[in-house]
Design an enzyme around this catalytic site. Sequence first.
Site, short mmCIF file in Angstrom:
data_model
loop_
_atom_site.label_atom_id
_atom_site.label_comp_id
_atom_site.label_asym_id
_atom_site.label_seq_id
_atom_site.Cartn_x
_atom_site.Cartn_y
_atom_site.Cartn_z
N TRP A 322 -1.25 -1.91 -5.58
CA TRP A 322 -2.16 -1.13 -6.43
C TRP A 322 -3.59 -1.19 -5.89
O TRP A 322 -4.33 -0.21 -5.96
CB TRP A 322 -2.13 -1.67 -7.86
CG TRP A 322 -3.14 -1.02 -8.75
CD1 TRP A 322 -3.02 0.17 -9.42
CD2 TRP A 322 -4.46 -1.51 -9.06
NE1 TRP A 322 -4.18 0.45 -10.13
CE2 TRP A 322 -5.07 -0.57 -9.93
CE3 TRP A 322 -5.17 -2.64 -8.70
CZ2 TRP A 322 -6.36 -0.73 -10.43
CZ3 TRP A 322 -6.45 -2.81 -9.21
CH2 TRP A 322 -7.03 -1.87 -10.06
N HIS A 323 -3.97 -2.34 -5.33
CA HIS A 323 -5.34 -2.48 -4.86
C HIS A 323 -5.63 -1.64 -3.63
O HIS A 323 -6.79 -1.29 -3.38
CB HIS A 323 -5.64 -3.95 -4.54
CG HIS A 323 -5.97 -4.77 -5.75
ND1 HIS A 323 -5.01 -5.37 -6.53
CD2 HIS A 323 -7.16 -5.08 -6.32
CE1 HIS A 323 -5.59 -6.02 -7.53
NE2 HIS A 323 -6.90 -5.87 -7.43
N GLY A 324 -4.65 -1.33 -2.85
CA GLY A 324 -4.92 -0.53 -1.67
C GLY A 324 -3.67 -0.14 -0.93
O GLY A 324 -2.65 -0.86 -0.95
N PHE A 457 -10.46 1.49 -5.16
CA PHE A 457 -9.11 1.26 -5.68
C PHE A 457 -8.79 2.18 -6.85
O PHE A 457 -7.68 2.21 -7.31
CB PHE A 457 -8.95 -0.20 -6.13
CG PHE A 457 -9.34 -1.19 -5.05
CD1 PHE A 457 -8.92 -1.00 -3.76
CD2 PHE A 457 -10.14 -2.27 -5.35
CE1 PHE A 457 -9.29 -1.90 -2.76
CE2 PHE A 457 -10.49 -3.17 -4.37
CZ PHE A 457 -10.07 -2.98 -3.07
#
Length: 457
Positions: A322-324, A457
């Site tokens: 999810w962060h990247g 993000f």
Amino acid sequence: MLFNSFIFLFGFLPVALLSHWLVERFRPDWRLPLLAFLSFIFYGYWDWRFIPLLALSILVNWIVAQSFIRTGRSILIPLAIGANLAVLAVFKYFNFFADLANLIPGLHAPHYDIALPLGISFFTFHHIMYLTDLKAGKAPRYDLVRYSLYIGFFPQVLAGPLVRWSEIMHQFEERPYLRPDAAERVARGLMLLVCGLAKKVFIGDQLAEYVNPVFQAAEAGKAIAMGEAWQATLGFTFQIYFDFSGYTDMALGLALLFGIVLPQNFDAPYRSVSLQDFWRRWHMTLSRFLRDYLYIAMGGNRKGLAMQVAALFATMTLGGLWHGAGLTFVAWGAAHGAVLGAGVLWRKAGRSMPSWLGWGLTFAFVMLTWVLFRATSFEAAIRVYEGLLGLGPQGFAFKWRAIALAAAVAVIGPTAWTFVHKMPPQRWIAVAFAVLLVMVLFKVGDDANYEFIYFQF
């Protein structure tokens, strides 16, 4: 527009506050439509072409919710959640999955330069929280204006905190400036805004100058000296905290100015004595989202120890993704999932650890895994790790002053929320915050502003 920009501080914010006060005073029934309108103006300032995406996302999800309430067809909710995730995947992960597909011999998946809409991960998760709770019978029906404001409220639309509908919807019905504590809320909101600005400008942005050149050199293929590696690793450990917690302080402060209390997102995470404790203190609203809507949905701790460990690992790995859109983020999340699972086994075995040792091991692990989070490739991360071990060029030149200040504030000092809410109503405190604001504004005018890290993000 950035919270730490002149256009926001001297343009959008004063106009928004004045118009909100006038409407609240003379036409309170216009308050929520006004806040929704201001939120779209704020979001559209970045790129007006993304306004239709946000508006369509809100409208479609609201229509699905109304249809579910009217018909009771439970299939509508998973279809809507799947559609939200599909839109997120197209904008954020298309090229990532194309790269993975191209690892298979004979496949040649195309690449497309698709602009990433700011805040898409955050407003997608807000949709998911509401729709999931609606299906479970926990969430009520809301009209389009209130739902639009829940999704798009400008202090939190770009980078959180992730707010549950139950935490904010009832506040929309209040008359915030008629409350007996209205003046106190405004004052503490201004103080939080100034604290967040100071953390971002005086600490976070200064650490960026320690961190960015080293990681850029690693990405360019250069070997990293030991001092540079430790400078960059420690620097980023505190940079990301002050950058993101500074943004959160500003978001919470801004929301208070408009009569809304948002949930806290940080609680001195670098004082944690275990990794489980760290995730109770770091990005707290994301942690509870992952727990309540992913980990528990996978079975949590209800289906045996093996399933609990597997669910933890899968949850944190997906949290990393999810962060990247990169394998370094996946590896970062997987590492946290593996160690969280090891912590479960440790506690199940009845083991314990002195708090000082738990703190040291937790801080070291979090710091070292931040290298994966910051590096743009495994090759760059390996060069930094080699530098940390002294396997790079000789030399231990180390810029430490900003790091020492950041460490003292992060580990010893109180959180901004605690600090602000313990301040008594004294004139000298107001003067001190006014002076601090002037200093921040001079710094903002003197240097180029860094964007907030979590905006990507």
